[in-house]
Structure formats: C-alpha cells, structure tokens
Write a protein that holds these residues in place. Sequence first.
Motif, PDB file in Angstrom:
ATOM      1  N   LEU A 203     -83.600 -18.040 -76.814  1.00 37.26           N
ATOM      2  CA  LEU A 203     -83.732 -16.705 -76.240  1.00 37.26           C
ATOM      3  C   LEU A 203     -82.707 -16.495 -75.124  1.00 37.26           C
ATOM      4  O   LEU A 203     -82.393 -17.417 -74.378  1.00 37.26           O
ATOM      5  CB  LEU A 203     -85.146 -16.504 -75.679  1.00 37.26           C
ATOM      6  CG  LEU A 203     -86.309 -16.614 -76.678  1.00 37.26           C
ATOM      7  CD1 LEU A 203     -87.628 -16.398 -75.958  1.00 37.26           C
ATOM      8  CD2 LEU A 203     -86.150 -15.607 -77.804  1.00 37.26           C
ATOM      9  N   LYS A 205     -81.596 -14.707 -71.568  1.00 35.58           N
ATOM     10  CA  LYS A 205     -82.096 -14.184 -70.291  1.00 35.58           C
ATOM     11  C   LYS A 205     -83.621 -14.249 -70.135  1.00 35.58           C
ATOM     12  O   LYS A 205     -84.222 -13.323 -69.581  1.00 35.58           O
ATOM     13  CB  LYS A 205     -81.619 -12.757 -70.077  1.00 35.58           C
ATOM     14  CG  LYS A 205     -80.115 -12.642 -69.841  1.00 35.58           C
ATOM     15  CD  LYS A 205     -79.748 -11.297 -69.266  1.00 35.58           C
ATOM     16  CE  LYS A 205     -80.161 -11.187 -67.823  1.00 35.58           C
ATOM     17  NZ  LYS A 205     -79.703  -9.934 -67.176  1.00 35.58           N
ATOM     18  N   PRO A 206     -84.282 -15.313 -70.601  1.00 32.97           N
ATOM     19  CA  PRO A 206     -85.719 -15.423 -70.326  1.00 32.97           C
ATOM     20  C   PRO A 206     -85.962 -16.061 -68.960  1.00 32.97           C
ATOM     21  O   PRO A 206     -85.076 -16.713 -68.395  1.00 32.97           O
ATOM     22  CB  PRO A 206     -86.202 -16.348 -71.434  1.00 32.97           C
ATOM     23  CG  PRO A 206     -85.044 -17.279 -71.640  1.00 32.97           C
ATOM     24  CD  PRO A 206     -83.793 -16.446 -71.402  1.00 32.97           C
ATOM     25  N   SER A 230     -86.893 -21.121 -63.388  1.00 34.88           N
ATOM     26  CA  SER A 230     -85.807 -20.579 -64.200  1.00 34.88           C
ATOM     27  C   SER A 230     -84.432 -21.151 -63.866  1.00 34.88           C
ATOM     28  O   SER A 230     -83.531 -21.114 -64.703  1.00 34.88           O
ATOM     29  CB  SER A 230     -85.767 -19.053 -64.056  1.00 34.88           C
ATOM     30  OG  SER A 230     -86.984 -18.477 -64.496  1.00 34.88           O
ATOM     31  N   ASP A 279     -90.119 -12.739 -71.001  1.00 32.56           N
ATOM     32  CA  ASP A 279     -88.949 -11.874 -71.177  1.00 32.56           C
ATOM     33  C   ASP A 279     -88.987 -10.696 -70.211  1.00 32.56           C
ATOM     34  O   ASP A 279     -89.935 -10.524 -69.436  1.00 32.56           O
ATOM     35  CB  ASP A 279     -88.812 -11.421 -72.638  1.00 32.56           C
ATOM     36  CG  ASP A 279     -89.919 -10.469 -73.091  1.00 32.56           C
ATOM     37  OD1 ASP A 279     -90.604  -9.877 -72.224  1.00 32.56           O
ATOM     38  OD2 ASP A 279     -90.086 -10.305 -74.320  1.00 32.56           O
ATOM     39  N   GLU A 280     -87.940  -9.883 -70.275  1.00 31.59           N
ATOM     40  CA  GLU A 280     -87.789  -8.790 -69.316  1.00 31.59           C
ATOM     41  C   GLU A 280     -88.856  -7.715 -69.477  1.00 31.59           C
ATOM     42  O   GLU A 280     -89.103  -6.935 -68.557  1.00 31.59           O
ATOM     43  CB  GLU A 280     -86.390  -8.174 -69.459  1.00 31.59           C
ATOM     44  CG  GLU A 280     -85.267  -9.130 -69.060  1.00 31.59           C
ATOM     45  CD  GLU A 280     -83.892  -8.541 -69.263  1.00 31.59           C
ATOM     46  OE1 GLU A 280     -83.113  -8.522 -68.297  1.00 31.59           O
ATOM     47  OE2 GLU A 280     -83.603  -8.106 -70.392  1.00 31.59           O
ATOM     48  N   ARG A 281     -89.512  -7.676 -70.643  1.00 24.82           N
ATOM     49  CA  ARG A 281     -90.559  -6.670 -70.866  1.00 24.82           C
ATOM     50  C   ARG A 281     -91.927  -7.130 -70.380  1.00 24.82           C
ATOM     51  O   ARG A 281     -92.884  -6.368 -70.415  1.00 24.82           O
ATOM     52  CB  ARG A 281     -90.636  -6.337 -72.357  1.00 24.82           C
ATOM     53  CG  ARG A 281     -89.365  -5.724 -72.925  1.00 24.82           C
ATOM     54  CD  ARG A 281     -89.467  -5.574 -74.426  1.00 24.82           C
ATOM     55  NE  ARG A 281     -89.671  -6.874 -75.069  1.00 24.82           N
ATOM     56  CZ  ARG A 281     -89.848  -7.024 -76.387  1.00 24.82           C
ATOM     57  NH1 ARG A 281     -89.859  -5.966 -77.178  1.00 24.82           N
ATOM     58  NH2 ARG A 281     -90.007  -8.223 -76.903  1.00 24.82           N
ATOM     59  N   ASP A 438     -83.392 -15.926 -64.056  1.00 31.10           N
ATOM     60  CA  ASP A 438     -83.569 -16.230 -65.474  1.00 31.10           C
ATOM     61  C   ASP A 438     -82.852 -17.541 -65.742  1.00 31.10           C
ATOM     62  O   ASP A 438     -82.143 -18.070 -64.879  1.00 31.10           O
ATOM     63  CB  ASP A 438     -83.058 -15.106 -66.384  1.00 31.10           C
ATOM     64  CG  ASP A 438     -81.559 -14.890 -66.270  1.00 31.10           C
ATOM     65  OD1 ASP A 438     -80.809 -15.725 -66.799  1.00 31.10           O
ATOM     66  OD2 ASP A 438     -81.144 -13.896 -65.646  1.00 31.10           O
TER      67      ASP A 438
END
Length: 647
Positions: A203, A205-206, A230, A279-281, A438
């Motif tokens: 993945l 940018k996690p 991170s 993730d970003e969401r 991240d």
Amino acid sequence: MITTLLVANRGEIACRVMRTAKALGLKTVAVHSAIDRAARHVREADLAVDLGGAKPAESYLLVDKLIAAARASGAQAIHPGYGFLSENAGFARAVEDAGLIFLGPPASAIEAMGSKSAAKALMEEAGVPLVPGYHGEAQDLATFRAAAERIGYPVLLKAAAGGGGKGMKVVEREADLAEALASAQREAQAAFGDARMLIEKYLLKPRHVEIQVFADRHGNCLYLNERDCSIQRRHQKVVEEAPAPGLSPELRRAMGEAAVKAAQAIGYVGAGTVEFLLDERGDFYFMEMNTRLQVEHPVTEAITGLDLVAWQIRVARGEPLPITQEQVPLHGHAIEVRLYAEDPDNDFLPATGTLELYREPAPGPGRRVDSGVSEGDLVSPFYDPMLGKLIAWGETREEARQRLLAMLDETLVGGVKTNLAFLRRVLAHPAFASAELDTGFISRHQAVLLPLPGQLPEAFWQAAADAFIQSEASMCRADDPHSPWSARNGWRAGLGAETELHLVCNGSERKVRPSGRNQLQGENLVCPRQEGDTQVQYRLPAIRRGTTLYLEWQGELQAVSRFDPIAAVEASHGHQGGLTAPMSGSIVRVLVEAGQRVEAGTALVVVEAMKMEHSIRAPQAGVVKALFCAEGEQVSEGTTLVELEEA
C-alpha cells in the motif's frame, strides 16, 4: 510461585525486564553467548549462565540450553523478551512441558497468531479487513509469482513467523521476485528458524497504527490505547508515539475492539499487539499480531502510568487484570526513538565496533532511557544493532517532541556509527512536528533527513586543532603544573614547539595551526563568535578517548585523530577495482565465479550482519577477475570481496 526469573534474551529488553523483576523482589538470571560474557545485561543480573557460541543459532535460539539454564539457576519462570524465540510456539510449549512458567501467551495462541498466514486467515473468518495477498501453505516461486500477478506490483514479501523487518522485501517488478524471495527466506530462517513467507499488496502512504492488548487467565481482555509507528526504515520502526496523532475516539474504539476480539478468538493471555495499516480515509486493515511485548511498549507505559512487565509477571502468577477498559488512563503524549549502531549514509547498514564513548541523557520528569550497553562495550555483527531507546513524555505532543530533542542533544556516542543525527533531523522536521505521518515519510523527505555529506569547514578544523592540542594535557603530568610535561603549548623535549597539527576526520585530512582562541574547559570547547555587535560563546562537547578526540559539530560527533602515514599507505594498497564489504558480517552466498561475465546490477556476493542481508552488485558490466571470499567466512567492513574488470 515465581521467585526467580530467567530472561531468555539480551540487550536493552533483558535489562528492562530485570529492572521490573528486581523491583518486585525477584532474583534475575541472564543467559549469554560467548561473546556476550561481559555484556550489560549479564552485569546487571543476579546470576548468569553461559550458552556458548556466537551466532543466535549457537546460543539464544537453543531451546534445550535455555531450559537447562533455568533449571540450573533455580528459575521458575522464563521471560522471552522480543525477537529470538519470543514468538516460537515450540519454545513456549517446551517451557511449559519442563514445568516452568512462560511469561507470554499459551503455545496455541502463538501458533494461531505467530504465523502471519494463519493469523490473516483467522481474521478473514472474523470479518476483519485484510490487505489483498496470499497467505497459503505453498511456498514455491510459481505460487508467489501467480499471487503477485493477481494482486499487482509493487508487492511486499514478509516472513510468516517473524517481525522487526527481518525477512521483508518490497518487490517492484516480476524480474526481481525470485532473488527477493530467496533472500527473504534466508533472512527469515536465520532470524526465526522458519523460512515460510507470505505476500501482499504494498500500500502507498499508509499509517502504521497498532493496538496494545492485555489479557489475563480469567477471561478479561482490554486495549491500552494505540501507538503510531509510521516512521520506518528498511521496514523497521525507528520512531514510535502514543497516542496516534489525529485519531478520533471513535476510530480508537473501533480499532481497540477489533484487537480485543482478535485476542479473545485465540484464548490470548498476556501482552500482545495487533497491528493495522490505516489509510487516508480512516479505513484500517489487519496486518499481524505480535504475541509478545513490543520494543515500543514504553510509550504506552508513559501515557497510562502502567508497568507492562509487572502486569506480565502478575498475570503469569494467575492474578486478574487490575483495571477495566473504562479505567484505562490516557494522559499526555509520548514519543520514542530507537538508537541504532548503523550508517544512515549507507542505506542504514548495521555498524560494528567498540563504544569508545557512550553518554546517555540525564534522567528526569518525562525522560526515560532503556539501553543495553555501556561505554567500552563491543557491538558485534551477530545481533540486532539497537543500542537503546530514548523516550520522552509531555502534556502535549509538542512538549514531548521538544523534550526528546533535548535528550538527543545530550546523547554522545563515539567509536561506532549511529543514527543519532538522523533521529534529530526526523524530530526537528516541520512535517513531523505537524504530525504528517505515513510509512513513506523518510523516503519523501530524504533530501533533508539524509543530506549528502559535505566538506568540513575551516572553522571546524580550527576548533579541532585547538581542542586536540589542549586535550593532550590529559595525558601529561597533573601533579606539577610547572612541569614542561604539563604544558599545552606543543613544547617537545629537544625540539621546537609543535605549531602545526596534521589531523584526520571522516576521511579528510588537514594541516592546521592551533590558534588558542577556542578554550577547552573540562569536556567542552568554548568557542567565541562575533555575531554583529555581540560576542556569543558556543560550547561544543570535546572528549578525548585515547588518541581520538570526539568533537561535536553541527549536531554530529566527529572523530578527530592525527594523520598516520603508515595506515594511509596500507589503506591505499587494496585490490584495484575491488568491491568491498559495506559492513562487518558473514558471507552467506557467493553467486559468481572467477572469469564469469556479468551485467550491471548482477548480485555477486550476499553479506549478512545483524540478521539482515545485503547484496554486493556489479556497478557496471564486466568480468569477475578474482574472488577474495568464501561462503561462511567472516569479513570486516572494507574488506575486498570481488575484483571486477570492466568489459
């Protein structure tokens, strides 16, 4: 009843476990390899047992010897620490079969979660979101190639039975898969005694957010908030903090409850960590469960005020957890950095040598140091290169960050390359201060975090000359200040005063005349500087160890010594065109033979140190003219391994 505890580990975690054990009135037992005989964890234990050997497979991974050590020392319980056998179900079962207490989960829980593949299958059944991948039993190259094609490159190979970045490789294209898989399997076998792998989508940018869980033998299980881990290099954490910046109470609860559900599903007991990718969401995906105490547990202790090792001992005694989920504290913010013996300028390759200088920051409120070394200790190529951890707590994240920066400024390490200056740059970076986190943080800010080494300025050489000549006094007579042997002016019997020094530092050399403007006071060089209409005095740490002066300059400790013409000549007589070992270690694979033609980028030799592999590759197409190493051989950093003749 537990009155004597054996710690089946080494380094800072062994020292940390023994500290709590002693506070609870327990006698402590250390085990050690032959080369660890004088290590700090051995010195701090009440008893010590020699396992022999040097490599982990000859010492710390020998189950029979560890159990025999427990019996011989009268220990009723064994704490596995982390790494080595801490997540080995066979070891946990052998301890229990020997009538001893294992300070960890039951062997059945380790089997369920210790295998990343089995853990992902279990989580899939429980409905926890997973990263797309393959976690099956088949381990042949064709199976992994088919899985990679199905989920799409880039992919991540991971050791099914381990952690800490060992046996982990990012593969960008199909052509690199076979070599990466073979290397990852060797690393996993060497570190964990298990070469099984899994593969999953890599993945972009996690965030790496993990939940600390704790369970007792009475059916109680709770989560102790979360940690953000991170900031990583080589897929291994270097900065961890708690709580995770920006995590809402609702998301914390959702991730915590999912982690508890995972632990309860396997009858978990003791301390464990459930790791997620976020993730970003705000969607999170299960990665793995570490069935042990984590390296970064101090930040959880800092924000909760709890001692997790004390909890481990009490749970092993059969006691229930002392609080409920609603009573779990969350006070302030804590950040931890890992201090490694490694070379950030050379892809963070591990470094070896003697700690000729080692100074830790002073303790105090909100300041904690967990280390496993002392000045004079040897950093060998056989074990993980972490020297220790610095942990700061504050009422706010910014307060913790500033406090940790001050602790790093007080830390001095000489004789071995470290990531100390790199850690300062990470914490001082505006993106870190703003919690823009991240797993790609280091690569994204590489230009600032890993600047190209520049030439040392004239001001440095002048300061070095003044400090060096004045530090000679430490080797002169101290009982007679009027003796010429106590002079700091370069006086020599029968010769003129020495007015020029030929110094060497960081591969550069310079002839410098001491000016006397900078004055050595104790272990600091006072340097006056005119800034406008104001004169400012800077104090630079300047500490002499034998023939070397360690002088701090712009946040980095520089080793200064006199130029040695004989050593310079010997260094220049290496094999011309030779490719050298980037670190001290052992040769695990020789992939070419003399006379063989190779293309640019071809792997020639594989060197292993501190449980990590590094491939020596051809910088250009050519012919292997000669080989100067063999598989199984120990080599030192800078040793010529292959002579390559350009085609």
